[in-house]
Design an enzyme around this catalytic site. Structure first.
Site, PDB file in Angstrom:
ATOM      1  N   GLY A 101       0.849  -1.206   0.000  1.00  0.00           N
ATOM      2  CA  GLY A 101       0.000   0.000   0.000  1.00  0.00           C
ATOM      3  C   GLY A 101       0.868   1.233   0.000  1.00  0.00           C
ATOM      4  O   GLY A 101       1.498   1.544   1.009  1.00  0.00           O
TER       5      GLY A 101
ATOM      6  N   GLY B 243      -0.073   4.349  -0.313  1.00  0.00           N
ATOM      7  CA  GLY B 243      -0.843   5.563  -0.041  1.00  0.00           C
ATOM      8  C   GLY B 243      -0.063   6.438   0.931  1.00  0.00           C
ATOM      9  O   GLY B 243       1.143   6.238   1.148  1.00  0.00           O
ATOM     10  N   ALA B 244      -0.774   7.387   1.539  1.00  0.00           N
ATOM     11  CA  ALA B 244      -0.114   8.366   2.420  1.00  0.00           C
ATOM     12  C   ALA B 244       0.605   7.675   3.579  1.00  0.00           C
ATOM     13  O   ALA B 244       1.761   7.998   3.901  1.00  0.00           O
ATOM     14  CB  ALA B 244      -1.161   9.341   2.944  1.00  0.00           C
TER      15      ALA B 244
ATOM     16  N   GLY C 192       1.389   4.252   4.042  1.00  0.00           N
ATOM     17  CA  GLY C 192       2.426   3.300   3.628  1.00  0.00           C
ATOM     18  C   GLY C 192       3.705   4.024   3.238  1.00  0.00           C
ATOM     19  O   GLY C 192       4.815   3.601   3.606  1.00  0.00           O
TER      20      GLY C 192
ATOM     21  N   ARG D 201      -0.597  -1.659  -5.998  1.00  0.00           N
ATOM     22  CA  ARG D 201      -1.150  -2.468  -7.110  1.00  0.00           C
ATOM     23  C   ARG D 201      -0.732  -1.909  -8.466  1.00  0.00           C
ATOM     24  O   ARG D 201      -0.866  -2.577  -9.468  1.00  0.00           O
ATOM     25  CB  ARG D 201      -2.663  -2.626  -6.982  1.00  0.00           C
ATOM     26  CG  ARG D 201      -3.423  -1.352  -6.809  1.00  0.00           C
ATOM     27  CD  ARG D 201      -4.861  -1.626  -6.476  1.00  0.00           C
ATOM     28  NE  ARG D 201      -5.452  -0.435  -5.851  1.00  0.00           N
ATOM     29  CZ  ARG D 201      -6.690  -0.332  -5.484  1.00  0.00           C
ATOM     30  NH1 ARG D 201      -7.500  -1.348  -5.641  1.00  0.00           N
ATOM     31  NH2 ARG D 201      -7.133   0.775  -4.924  1.00  0.00           N
TER      32      ARG D 201
ATOM     33  N   LYS E 184      -6.735   1.162   9.789  1.00  0.00           N
ATOM     34  CA  LYS E 184      -7.669   1.500  10.878  1.00  0.00           C
ATOM     35  C   LYS E 184      -9.102   1.365  10.359  1.00  0.00           C
ATOM     36  O   LYS E 184      -9.683   2.334   9.865  1.00  0.00           O
ATOM     37  CB  LYS E 184      -7.408   2.924  11.374  1.00  0.00           C
ATOM     38  CG  LYS E 184      -6.025   3.096  12.023  1.00  0.00           C
ATOM     39  CD  LYS E 184      -5.735   4.528  12.429  1.00  0.00           C
ATOM     40  CE  LYS E 184      -4.404   4.622  13.173  1.00  0.00           C
ATOM     41  NZ  LYS E 184      -3.999   6.008  13.469  1.00  0.00           N
TER      42      LYS E 184
ATOM     43  N   LYS F 200     -11.904   5.863  16.911  1.00  0.00           N
ATOM     44  CA  LYS F 200     -11.798   7.330  16.999  1.00  0.00           C
ATOM     45  C   LYS F 200     -12.140   8.006  15.685  1.00  0.00           C
ATOM     46  O   LYS F 200     -12.447   9.201  15.660  1.00  0.00           O
ATOM     47  CB  LYS F 200     -10.430   7.754  17.528  1.00  0.00           C
ATOM     48  CG  LYS F 200      -9.214   7.329  16.696  1.00  0.00           C
ATOM     49  CD  LYS F 200      -8.933   8.193  15.486  1.00  0.00           C
ATOM     50  CE  LYS F 200      -7.924   7.560  14.571  1.00  0.00           C
ATOM     51  NZ  LYS F 200      -7.735   8.250  13.298  1.00  0.00           N
TER      52      LYS F 200
HETATM   53  N1  LIG Z   1      -2.886   8.747   6.376  1.00  0.00           N
HETATM   54  C1  LIG Z   1      -2.762   8.693   7.682  1.00  0.00           C
HETATM   55  O1  LIG Z   1      -2.459   9.712   8.319  1.00  0.00           O
HETATM   56  C2  LIG Z   1      -2.926   7.411   8.398  1.00  0.00           C
HETATM   57  C3  LIG Z   1      -3.676   6.386   7.857  1.00  0.00           C
HETATM   58  N2  LIG Z   1      -3.877   5.226   8.566  1.00  0.00           N
HETATM   59  C4  LIG Z   1      -4.675   4.146   8.036  1.00  0.00           C
HETATM   60  O2  LIG Z   1      -3.928   3.500   7.011  1.00  0.00           O
HETATM   61  C5  LIG Z   1      -4.810   3.009   5.983  1.00  0.00           C
HETATM   62  C6  LIG Z   1      -4.368   3.592   4.655  1.00  0.00           C
HETATM   63  O3  LIG Z   1      -4.479   4.999   4.770  1.00  0.00           O
HETATM   64  P1  LIG Z   1      -3.843   5.980   3.680  1.00  0.00           P
HETATM   65  O4  LIG Z   1      -2.496   5.521   3.258  1.00  0.00           O
HETATM   66  O5  LIG Z   1      -3.969   7.320   4.209  1.00  0.00           O
HETATM   67  O6  LIG Z   1      -4.894   5.768   2.496  1.00  0.00           O
HETATM   68  P2  LIG Z   1      -4.688   5.980   0.961  1.00  0.00           P
HETATM   69  O7  LIG Z   1      -6.037   6.060   0.389  1.00  0.00           O
HETATM   70  O8  LIG Z   1      -3.716   7.087   0.725  1.00  0.00           O
HETATM   71  O9  LIG Z   1      -3.971   4.622   0.483  1.00  0.00           O
HETATM   72  C7  LIG Z   1      -4.622   3.377   0.534  1.00  0.00           C
HETATM   73  C8  LIG Z   1      -3.797   2.362  -0.217  1.00  0.00           C
HETATM   74  O10 LIG Z   1      -4.495   1.117  -0.229  1.00  0.00           O
HETATM   75  C9  LIG Z   1      -4.428   0.587  -1.541  1.00  0.00           C
HETATM   76  N3  LIG Z   1      -5.534  -0.337  -1.807  1.00  0.00           N
HETATM   77  C10 LIG Z   1      -6.843  -0.185  -1.521  1.00  0.00           C
HETATM   78  N4  LIG Z   1      -7.542  -1.275  -1.944  1.00  0.00           N
HETATM   79  C11 LIG Z   1      -6.637  -2.124  -2.504  1.00  0.00           C
HETATM   80  C12 LIG Z   1      -6.732  -3.399  -3.119  1.00  0.00           C
HETATM   81  N5  LIG Z   1      -7.893  -4.033  -3.266  1.00  0.00           N
HETATM   82  N6  LIG Z   1      -5.581  -3.955  -3.585  1.00  0.00           N
HETATM   83  C13 LIG Z   1      -4.400  -3.349  -3.468  1.00  0.00           C
HETATM   84  N7  LIG Z   1      -4.256  -2.127  -2.888  1.00  0.00           N
HETATM   85  C14 LIG Z   1      -5.356  -1.535  -2.417  1.00  0.00           C
HETATM   86  C15 LIG Z   1      -4.495   1.816  -2.444  1.00  0.00           C
HETATM   87  O11 LIG Z   1      -4.029   1.534  -3.747  1.00  0.00           O
HETATM   88  C16 LIG Z   1      -3.559   2.750  -1.686  1.00  0.00           C
HETATM   89  O12 LIG Z   1      -2.212   2.490  -2.008  1.00  0.00           O
HETATM   90  C17 LIG Z   1      -6.221   3.437   6.404  1.00  0.00           C
HETATM   91  O13 LIG Z   1      -6.823   2.359   7.064  1.00  0.00           O
HETATM   92  C18 LIG Z   1      -5.975   4.586   7.385  1.00  0.00           C
HETATM   93  O14 LIG Z   1      -7.006   4.707   8.345  1.00  0.00           O
HETATM   94  C19 LIG Z   1      -3.316   5.056   9.788  1.00  0.00           C
HETATM   95  C20 LIG Z   1      -2.538   6.043  10.351  1.00  0.00           C
HETATM   96  C21 LIG Z   1      -2.292   7.285   9.701  1.00  0.00           C
HETATM   97  O1  LIG Z   2      -5.381   7.875  11.833  1.00  0.00           O
HETATM   98  C1  LIG Z   2      -4.910   8.951  11.567  1.00  0.00           C
HETATM   99  C2  LIG Z   2      -4.033   9.697  12.481  1.00  0.00           C
HETATM  100  O2  LIG Z   2      -3.596   8.895  13.542  1.00  0.00           O
HETATM  101  C3  LIG Z   2      -5.270   9.596  10.280  1.00  0.00           C
HETATM  102  O3  LIG Z   2      -6.525  10.120  10.381  1.00  0.00           O
HETATM  103  P1  LIG Z   2      -7.434  10.284   9.071  1.00  0.00           P
HETATM  104  O4  LIG Z   2      -7.550   8.925   8.475  1.00  0.00           O
HETATM  105  O5  LIG Z   2      -8.703  10.871   9.591  1.00  0.00           O
HETATM  106  O6  LIG Z   2      -6.699  11.239   8.159  1.00  0.00           O
END
Ligand SMILES: NC(=O)C1=CN([C@@H]2O[C@H](COP(=O)(O)OP(=O)(O)OC[C@H]3O[C@@H](n4cnc5c(N)ncnc54)[C@H](O)[C@@H]3O)[C@@H](O)[C@H]2O)C=CC1
Ligand SMILES: O=C(CO)COP(=O)(O)O
Length: 323
Positions: A16, A18-19, A21, A40, A90, A173
Site C-alpha cells: 500500500g 498511499g499516504a 504506507g 497495485r 484503521k 476514533k
Molecule cells: N494517512 C494517515 O495519516 C494514516 C492512515 N492510517 C490508516 O492506514 C490506511 C491507509 O491509509 P492511507 O495511506 O492514508 O490511504 P490511501 O487512500 O492514501 O492509500 C490506501 C492504499 O491502499 C491501496 N488499496 C486499496 N484497496 C486495494 C486493493 N484491493 N488492492 C491493493 N491495494 C489496495 C491503495 O491503492 C492505496 O495504495 C487506512 O486504514 C488509514 O485509516 C493510519 C494512520 C495514519
Molecule cells: O489515523 C490517523 C491519524 O492517527 C489519520 O486520520 P485520518 O484517516 O482521519 O486522516
C-alpha cells in the site's frame, strides 16, 4: 531496550503506497532497513516482490476495503512462519466485523501479527515532525522487533500486549473525529468539543469491552492519543468529512475531493451493526451514521444528542467507595 543498539537490518515489504504506507516506508528506510514499497500499480507483481525481497517483515497499509483481497494474494506465496506481519490499517470489515489484524491472523495462523497504531497524521510524519506510536502483539518478540525497525529520534515506538485494544482505538476514533469536524464546522465552541470527545471516549471503551479490548489501552496513545490528534486536526480526512458536512456539502461531494481514505464512514456503518447485535448504546456514532445517511442535518443531530434522557455520567459508578 534502547534504539541505540547495533543495527539489525531487516528486509521490509510495505503493501500500500498511499499516504501512510509511504510515510512508514520512509521511517524504516531512514533507519537503514531495506524497504520495498509495493502498490497495485507497481511494475512488479506482488509475488515477485515477496520472492526477490525475502522480506522478514510484511507491513500492510492497505485501506480496509482492500485488506482481505491483498491478504489472499499474499497467501498464494509460500512464506516461512518467521515472517512477521504488521497491520497499520484503521477499519472494520463489513458483516464479519473483523479487524484487519484478525483477517491477517486468520490468513496466516502460524505467523506473528503486530498492530501498529497511534496518533500518526501521515503528513506530519512525512515532514519528520516528532510523533509516538504503539506496536501491539500477543508475540512480544515480534512487537519488539517491529519497535526497533521504526524507532528513531523522530518516532518513538512503545510496545503493548493488547493488539485488539490498540487496533480498535485507531479505528473507533475515526467516527468521533467525523463528529468533531461537525462540531467545529458548526462553531459550537470549546466546551462542546471537550464534551463530545470525552463522551466519545466513553463510547469507544463501551464498544471495546464488547469486542475484547482492555479498557486501559483506550487511555493510552492508540486510544486517547489518537482521538485527540484526529479530532483536532484539519489534516485528518475523517475530521474533514464532518467539517465539510457541517458546511453544507454532500457526503458524495466531500468523498469525491478527499485526499485518500476516510475509514470512519464505513466503520460507522459496521459499528451500527455491532450495536444492534449486542444491544449497546452508542449515541454519538448513531448520530454520525444518520448524518452520513442523510437522515438528519448536523443541527438536528446535535439537538438529538443534547436532548437524550438525562442520566448518570458513568454506568456502574461505585458511589459507596467515593463518599
Ligand atoms: N494517512 C494517515 O495519516 C494514516 C492512515 N492510517 C490508516 O492506514 C490506511 C491507509 O491509509 P492511507 O495511506 O492514508 O490511504 P490511501 O487512500 O492514501 O492509500 C490506501 C492504499 O491502499 C491501496 N488499496 C486499496 N484497496 C486495494 C486493493 N484491493 N488492492 C491493493 N491495494 C489496495 C491503495 O491503492 C492505496 O495504495 C487506512 O486504514 C488509514 O485509516 C493510519 C494512520 C495514519
Ligand atoms: O489515523 C490517523 C491519524 O492517527 C489519520 O486520520 P485520518 O484517516 O482521519 O486522516
Amino acid at each position: 531496550m534502547t534504539n541505540h543498539q547495533l543495527p539489525n537490518l531487516k528486509s521490509v515489504v510495505i503493501l500500500g503506497a498511499g499516504a501512510w504506507g509511504t510515510a512508514l516506508a520512509k521511517l524504516a528506510a531512514i533507519n537503514g532497513h531495506q524497504v520495498h514499497l509495493w502498490s497495485r500499480s507497481d511494475f512488479q507483481p506482488l509475488e515477485k516482490v515477496l520472492e526477490h525481497q525475502n522480506a522478514q517483515i510484511i507491513l500492510s497499509a492497505i485501506s480496509m476495503k482492500g485488506v482481505r483481497d491483498v491478504a489472499s494474494m499474499v497467501q498464494c506465496w509460500p512464506l516461512s512462519p518467521q515472517r512477521i506481519f504488521v497491520t497499520a490499517t484503521k477499519g472494520l470489515e463489513p458483516h464479519t466485523t473483523y479487524t484487519p489484524s484478525q483477517i491477517w491472523q486468520a490468513a496466516f495462523p502460524d505467523h506473528p501479527v503486530v498492530v501498529l497504531s497511534g496518533p500518526n497524521l501521515s503528513q506530519e510524519i512525512a515532514q519528520e515532525l516528532p510523533a509516538a506510536t504503539v506496536v501491539a502483539s500477543k508475540n512480544t518478540n515480534a512487537a519488539q522487533t517491529v519497535q526497533l525497525v521504526f524507532s528513531s529520534s523522530r518516532f518513538r515506538v512503545y510496545t503493548n500486549p493488547d493488539p485488539v485494544g490498540v487496533e480498535l482505538g485507531g479505528t473507533l476514533k475515526n467516527v468521533i473525529a467525523i463528529a468533531a469536524g461537525v462540531c467545529d464546522g458548526l462553531h459550537l465552541g470549546t466546551n462542546a468539543k471537550a464534551a463530545l470527545v470525552t463522551r466519545g471516549l466513553t463510547e469507544m471503551v463501551r464498544i471495546g469491552q464488547i469486542l475484547g479490548a482492555k479498557t486501559e489501552t483506550f487511555y493510552g496513545l492508540s486510544g486517547l492519543g489518537d482521538l485527540l490528534a484526529t479530532c483536532n486536526s484539519p489534516l485528518s480526512r475523517n475530521y474533514q468529512v464532518g467539517y465539510q458536512l457541517a458546511n453544507g456539502k454532500t457526503l458524495q461531494g466531500v468523498m469525491a475531493n478527499l485526499p485518500g481514505t476516510a475509514e470512519g464512514v464505513n466503520t460507522c456503518r459496521v459499528l451500527m451493526e455491532i450495536a444492534q447485535q449486542q444491544g449497546i448504546a452508542i449515541p454519538i456514532t448513531e448520530q454520525v451514521y444518520q448524518l452520513l445517511e442523510g437522515e438528519v442535518t448536523p443541527r438536528l443531530a446535535l439537538d438529538k444528542l443534547m436532548l437524550r434522557d438525562i442520566k448518570p455520567e458513568f454506568d456502574n459508578f461505585p458511589t459507596e467507595q467515593i463518599w
